[in-house]
Design a protein around this motif. Sequence first.
Motif, short mmCIF file in Angstrom:
data_model
loop_
_atom_site.label_atom_id
_atom_site.label_comp_id
_atom_site.label_asym_id
_atom_site.label_seq_id
_atom_site.Cartn_x
_atom_site.Cartn_y
_atom_site.Cartn_z
N GLU A 33 -9.32 2.48 0.31
CA GLU A 33 -8.46 2.70 -0.85
C GLU A 33 -8.34 4.17 -1.26
N ASP B 144 -9.42 -1.73 7.07
CA ASP B 144 -10.85 -1.84 6.79
C ASP B 144 -11.22 -3.24 6.32
N GLY C 234 0.80 -1.22 0.00
CA GLY C 234 0.00 0.00 0.00
C GLY C 234 0.83 1.27 0.00
N LYS C 235 2.11 1.20 -0.38
CA LYS C 235 2.99 2.38 -0.34
C LYS C 235 2.48 3.52 -1.21
N THR C 236 2.16 3.19 -2.47
CA THR C 236 1.79 4.25 -3.40
C THR C 236 0.47 4.91 -2.99
N THR C 237 -0.50 4.06 -2.63
CA THR C 237 -1.78 4.59 -2.15
C THR C 237 -1.56 5.47 -0.92
N1 LIG Z 1 -8.98 -1.82 1.40
C1 LIG Z 1 -7.82 -1.20 1.36
N2 LIG Z 1 -7.05 -1.33 0.28
C2 LIG Z 1 -5.86 -0.69 0.24
C3 LIG Z 1 -5.42 0.12 1.32
N3 LIG Z 1 -4.19 0.62 1.00
C4 LIG Z 1 -3.91 0.14 -0.23
N4 LIG Z 1 -4.90 -0.65 -0.70
C5 LIG Z 1 -4.97 -1.38 -1.98
O1 LIG Z 1 -3.89 -2.28 -2.06
C6 LIG Z 1 -3.42 -2.41 -3.38
C7 LIG Z 1 -1.92 -2.15 -3.44
O2 LIG Z 1 -1.68 -0.80 -3.14
P1 LIG Z 1 -0.41 0.02 -3.65
O3 LIG Z 1 -0.49 1.35 -3.01
O4 LIG Z 1 -0.30 -0.03 -5.11
O5 LIG Z 1 0.74 -0.83 -2.98
P2 LIG Z 1 2.32 -0.64 -3.16
O6 LIG Z 1 2.93 -1.01 -1.88
O7 LIG Z 1 2.63 0.67 -3.72
O8 LIG Z 1 2.60 -1.78 -4.25
P3 LIG Z 1 3.95 -1.97 -5.09
O9 LIG Z 1 4.40 -0.63 -5.51
O10 LIG Z 1 3.53 -2.84 -6.24
O11 LIG Z 1 4.90 -2.66 -4.18
C8 LIG Z 1 -4.23 -1.44 -4.20
O12 LIG Z 1 -5.27 -2.13 -4.84
C9 LIG Z 1 -4.79 -0.48 -3.18
O13 LIG Z 1 -5.99 0.10 -3.59
C10 LIG Z 1 -6.27 0.23 2.50
O14 LIG Z 1 -5.98 0.90 3.50
N5 LIG Z 1 -7.45 -0.45 2.43
#
Ligand SMILES: Nc1nc2c(ncn2[C@@H]2O[C@H](COP(=O)(O)OP(=O)(O)OP(=O)(O)O)[C@@H](O)[C@H]2O)c(=O)[nH]1
Length: 438
Positions: A267, A241, A105-108
């Motif tokens: 999200e 959540d 979830g880093k990018t989010t």
């Molecule tokens: N339900 C829910 N989904 C989340 C949350 N945070 C992130 N996501 C979901 O998790 C998935 C991965 O999120 P990213 O933010 O892309 O994760 P990341 O760590 O950047 O992924 P990489 O860059 O591929 O390593 C996405 O589909 C998001 O929408 C949260 O707090 N709740």
Amino acid sequence: MFDKLKDSISKFAKLGVADKGAVEALIKDIQRTLIQSDVNVKLVFELSKNIKEKALKDDLPAGLTRREHVVDIVYKELVEFLGKSKAEIKLEKQKILLLGLFGSGKTTTTAKIAKYYLKHGLSVGAISCDTWRPAAYEQLKTLGKQVKIEVYGDAKEKDPVKIVKEGLKKLKEKDIIIVDSAGRSAIDGELAKELKDIDKILKADEKLLVMSGDIGQAAEKQASTFNDLVGLTGVIVTKMDSSAKGGGALSACHAADVNVKFLGMGEKPQDLEIYDPVRFVSRLLGMGDLETLLEKAKEAIDPEKAMDIMKGDFDLNAFYDQIESTKKMGSFSKILEMMPGMGNVKIPKDMLDVQEEKMVKWKFMLDSMTKEEKSKPDVLNRQRYDRISKGSGTKPEDVRDFIKHYDQTKKMMKKFKGGKMFKRGPMAKMFKGMMGNM
Ligand SMILES: Nc1nc2c(ncn2[C@@H]2O[C@H](COP(=O)(O)OP(=O)(O)OP(=O)(O)O)[C@@H](O)[C@H]2O)c(=O)[nH]1
Ligand SMILES: [Mg+2]
């Protein structure tokens, strides 16, 4: 985890006597729930031992019944168990590095944190240095547009350190710089080196590990490994959540002696909460959470408009604003869950959906009204009802129902302004809280 702990507590609260048997049954219930949410078994037994010892002590604190005393102990022990105090988030110039495994979830979270600081009046820029996933920069760019921040990245550059260097130059005017780093499926030598190299250039003030709540007690090992690697300043636990194991992850962070700073609650960019164990446990046990609600309400309601509503005529323009504010606070079910006393009330989802659908219709109707009609609703007549219903694609009786509802609300607002309701009682407290902080 949420519903089950709530159920155990309300079952206990309804019992006539809180004797040893009842306390033991409650503790068993809590144990079962915690183990199901993947809390370390050793920790669960320690916690239950503490609760039992304190709950069954003979001398009750003055003014408390045994039952209240037990609930209070459970509450306090759980708070202790999940990290004691509220996370401190500094509102000052800083550089933040987000790191963590693939998909955590880093990018989010980059977008969420950006929105948080923007809301507090700081300027924000973000750097995408994920050179592993081709779409990573695009993803952050899209999110950046959504929350209105500048995003730096370079799709052709393969060296994350160069990207960070360039990004720092481009964004040097910003108060907050957030660096979104690449994820990996495991911590390997390469990831370790990359993070260290990035940090050498960035010299981050905050190094935050982003972990998904669904990894449960595995969070302890992950947190300590990353901590040894780069020296974490905190952790963000996401997907709270949607994961039943969130409690496991939080207790594991506490056991690993790292501070949880934020929780990801969905999200969208606004789905972020500062971690506060007191608040978290209140909600867990179904005690409601007025504070969270007030904070959200404060953000959603434009202070000037709110004062106008309270002071002046509650016309249909004000009603429109109110619908918008309610929408910004999230769904009805989310709002209700945070109201004290409402945590345990299960309102059928259908009913909430109907209410939400109604609000959408109301907005269409308001959009079909003239300025005059909105500021002087008295001019509305049958002819106008018909025109509004055609314009909004609703039935004339829907429009009439809506106006009826508006009239009732208006009457309530009048009572609020002059009457007892506003001076005393829980609603008064809530409104005072809202107004006092504006
Ligand atoms: N339900 C829910 N989904 C989340 C949350 N945070 C992130 N996501 C979901 O998790 C998935 C991965 O999120 P990213 O933010 O892309 O994760 P990341 O760590 O950047 O992924 P990489 O860059 O591929 O390593 C996405 O589909 C998001 O929408 C949260 O707090 N709740
Ligand atoms: Mg990412």
